[in-house]
Design a protein around this motif. Structure first.
Motif, PDB file in Angstrom:
ATOM      1  N   UNK A 202      35.847  -1.513  86.693  1.00 14.92           N
ATOM      2  CA  UNK A 202      36.918  -0.904  85.931  1.00 14.92           C
ATOM      3  C   UNK A 202      36.817  -1.248  84.462  1.00 14.92           C
ATOM      4  N   UNK A 203      37.846  -0.871  83.730  1.00 16.58           N
ATOM      5  CA  UNK A 203      37.826  -1.042  82.274  1.00 16.58           C
ATOM      6  C   UNK A 203      38.634  -2.258  81.837  1.00 16.58           C
ATOM      7  N   UNK A 204      38.104  -2.949  80.850  1.00 20.95           N
ATOM      8  CA  UNK A 204      38.846  -3.987  80.144  1.00 20.95           C
ATOM      9  C   UNK A 204      39.356  -3.343  78.858  1.00 20.95           C
ATOM     10  N   UNK A 205      40.672  -3.283  78.708  1.00 25.93           N
ATOM     11  CA  UNK A 205      41.265  -2.701  77.511  1.00 25.93           C
ATOM     12  C   UNK A 205      41.334  -3.790  76.442  1.00 25.93           C
ATOM     13  N   UNK A 206      40.740  -3.500  75.310  1.00 25.52           N
ATOM     14  CA  UNK A 206      40.585  -4.499  74.258  1.00 25.52           C
ATOM     15  C   UNK A 206      41.779  -4.477  73.306  1.00 25.52           C
ATOM     16  N   UNK A 207      41.707  -5.231  72.230  1.00 18.91           N
ATOM     17  CA  UNK A 207      42.784  -5.306  71.235  1.00 18.91           C
ATOM     18  C   UNK A 207      42.128  -5.264  69.865  1.00 18.91           C
ATOM     19  N   UNK A 208      42.393  -4.218  69.122  1.00 19.96           N
ATOM     20  CA  UNK A 208      41.661  -3.951  67.900  1.00 19.96           C
ATOM     21  C   UNK A 208      41.947  -4.984  66.814  1.00 19.96           C
ATOM     22  N   UNK A 209      40.873  -5.466  66.188  1.00 18.96           N
ATOM     23  CA  UNK A 209      41.015  -6.393  65.076  1.00 18.96           C
ATOM     24  C   UNK A 209      41.425  -5.706  63.792  1.00 18.96           C
ATOM     25  N   UNK A 210      41.065  -4.429  63.648  1.00 20.88           N
ATOM     26  CA  UNK A 210      41.470  -3.655  62.476  1.00 20.88           C
ATOM     27  C   UNK A 210      42.880  -3.131  62.723  1.00 20.88           C
ATOM     28  N   UNK A 211      43.841  -3.599  61.931  1.00 20.90           N
ATOM     29  CA  UNK A 211      45.242  -3.275  62.179  1.00 20.90           C
ATOM     30  C   UNK A 211      45.497  -1.775  62.185  1.00 20.90           C
ATOM     31  N   UNK A 212      44.787  -1.022  61.342  1.00 15.96           N
ATOM     32  CA  UNK A 212      44.991   0.421  61.284  1.00 15.96           C
ATOM     33  C   UNK A 212      44.611   1.121  62.589  1.00 15.96           C
TER      34      UNK A 212
ATOM     35  N   UNK B  33      42.016   0.175  85.516  1.00 15.76           N
ATOM     36  CA  UNK B  33      42.161  -0.811  84.446  1.00 15.76           C
ATOM     37  C   UNK B  33      42.076  -2.197  85.063  1.00 15.76           C
ATOM     38  N   UNK B  34      41.028  -2.905  84.743  1.00 16.90           N
ATOM     39  CA  UNK B  34      40.759  -4.218  85.325  1.00 16.90           C
ATOM     40  C   UNK B  34      41.557  -5.315  84.632  1.00 16.90           C
ATOM     41  N   UNK B  35      41.725  -5.186  83.309  1.00 13.09           N
ATOM     42  CA  UNK B  35      42.345  -6.266  82.524  1.00 13.09           C
ATOM     43  C   UNK B  35      42.708  -5.688  81.168  1.00 13.09           C
ATOM     44  N   UNK B  36      43.765  -6.204  80.565  1.00 17.47           N
ATOM     45  CA  UNK B  36      44.163  -5.799  79.225  1.00 17.47           C
ATOM     46  C   UNK B  36      44.334  -7.037  78.355  1.00 17.47           C
ATOM     47  N   UNK B  37      43.635  -7.102  77.249  1.00 16.42           N
ATOM     48  CA  UNK B  37      43.797  -8.232  76.340  1.00 16.42           C
ATOM     49  C   UNK B  37      45.224  -8.254  75.803  1.00 16.42           C
ATOM     50  N   UNK B  38      45.727  -9.452  75.526  1.00 17.87           N
ATOM     51  CA  UNK B  38      47.128  -9.599  75.154  1.00 17.87           C
ATOM     52  C   UNK B  38      47.301 -10.776  74.196  1.00 17.87           C
ATOM     53  N   UNK B  39      48.516 -10.905  73.687  1.00 12.12           N
ATOM     54  CA  UNK B  39      48.819 -12.009  72.779  1.00 12.12           C
ATOM     55  C   UNK B  39      48.031 -11.912  71.490  1.00 12.12           C
ATOM     56  N   UNK B  40      47.474 -13.037  71.060  1.00 12.00           N
ATOM     57  CA  UNK B  40      46.725 -13.097  69.803  1.00 12.00           C
ATOM     58  C   UNK B  40      45.258 -12.713  69.961  1.00 12.00           C
ATOM     59  N   UNK B  41      44.843 -12.369  71.163  1.00 11.69           N
ATOM     60  CA  UNK B  41      43.434 -12.026  71.399  1.00 11.69           C
ATOM     61  C   UNK B  41      43.071 -10.739  70.666  1.00 11.69           C
TER      62      UNK B  41
END
Length: 292
Positions: free
Chosen positions: A89-99, A118-126
């Motif tokens: 499945x997919x790991x949903x990431x968290x964009x470093x570029x705020x835009x 959806x296997x996992x979703x990054x969260x918090x400060x990641x």
């Protein structure tokens, strides 16, 4: 029968891919804010993208669109970055570029609609972007640590991928031209076979260069002038069969001398102006993996 997905490789034969055709959001009035070289011409960008997709289809790749409008997200056509697709499945990431924040949820909806769990979703400060993630093999993921991917992101990727038997190796990235520019790990290197890559060694971390050598991965060096025109950003369609941005003749010749078949596309609008090459423009959904 379930629709196949899974792409824990950068070079196995590409069979299914997701793309997003440029729309009004891409033709920004404030290119400097997005760190673009100029305002994209939308009609020209659409023509370039259509031709790019035609090349993928000619290579027997099944192409799916990501049609959800994303107003004010100019970079949304670079669908490689918001997610990582694995064999489970997919790991949903968290964009470093705020835009770019918000692209992740939109892509997750599209992947779910296509039957990719959806296997996992990054969260918090990641923070982690796909452009920093390089599969060295099916069980080893290199993760660039820089302005777009942080240590918390790497830690959560390890948590997400541990059940798959995947090791995540952090690779420090250079400052280069600073936080506003787009410098991903894949800005520096692209695998074109299991033992061959194009790279720009002057910006590679020494321990990473040594690791590549230990793994028997030979580097085709991209000259400085073609590093500036994304000569390092090459999409493998299959081992030693690849797609790259036109205007990089030295790199192309070196690839061909190494036995690679190379196709090129015109990308003045969709690539040069906005710092996104053929890898960035595609989110592989399935690569046909042979057991080795």
């Amino acid at each position: 029968m379930p629709v196949p997905y899974g792409s824990q490789s950068m070079v196995d034969p590409l069979r299914r891919v997701l793309v997003k055709r440029p729309d009004a959001a891409f033709a920004v009035d404030d290119p400097e804010r997005w760190h673009y070289a100029g305002r994209p011409d939308l009609q020209a960008a659409e023509r370039e993208h259509d031709a790019f997709v035609a090349l993928l289809r000619a290579a027997d790749v099944e192409v799916f669109d990501h049609p959800e409008p994303q107003p004010a997200r100019a970079d949304a056509l670079y669908v490689f970055d918001p997610a990582l697709v694995t064999e489970r499945g997919a790991v949903i990431l968290a964009m470093g570029k705020e835009l770019r924040r918000g692209e992740e949820a939109a892509l997750a909806r599209r992947l779910s609609a296509l039957g990719v769990p959806i296997l996992y979703t990054l969260h918090g400060d990641a923070r982690a972007e796909g452009g920093d993630l390089l599969w060295l093999d099916r069980h080893t993921l290199a993760a660039g640590l820089g302005f777009r991917t942080n240590a918390a992101g790497v830690a959560q990727l390890r948590e997400a991928l541990a059940p798959l038997g995947v090791s995540v190796l952090p690779v420090e990235l250079p400052y280069h031209t600073g936080p506003a520019a787009c410098l991903h790990l894949l800005s520096l290197i692209s695998l074109v076979d299991h033992d061959l890559a194009v790279a720009y060694p002057p910006l590679l971390a020494v321990p990473f260069w040594q690791l590549l050598a230990e793994r028997g991965i030979r580097l085709i060096e991209v000259p400085a002038e073609e590093f500036a025109t994304q000569g390092t950003n090459v999409l493998a369609l299959a081992p030693r069969r690849c797609l790259m941005l036109e205007g990089n003749p030295v790199t192309r010749a070196r690839l061909e001398a190494a036995g690679c078949a190379v196709a090129t596309y015109r990308g003045e609008e969709i690539s040069w102006k906005a710092e996104g090459g053929p890898t960035c423009l595609t989110r592989p959904l399935w690569r046909e993996t042979a057991i080795r």
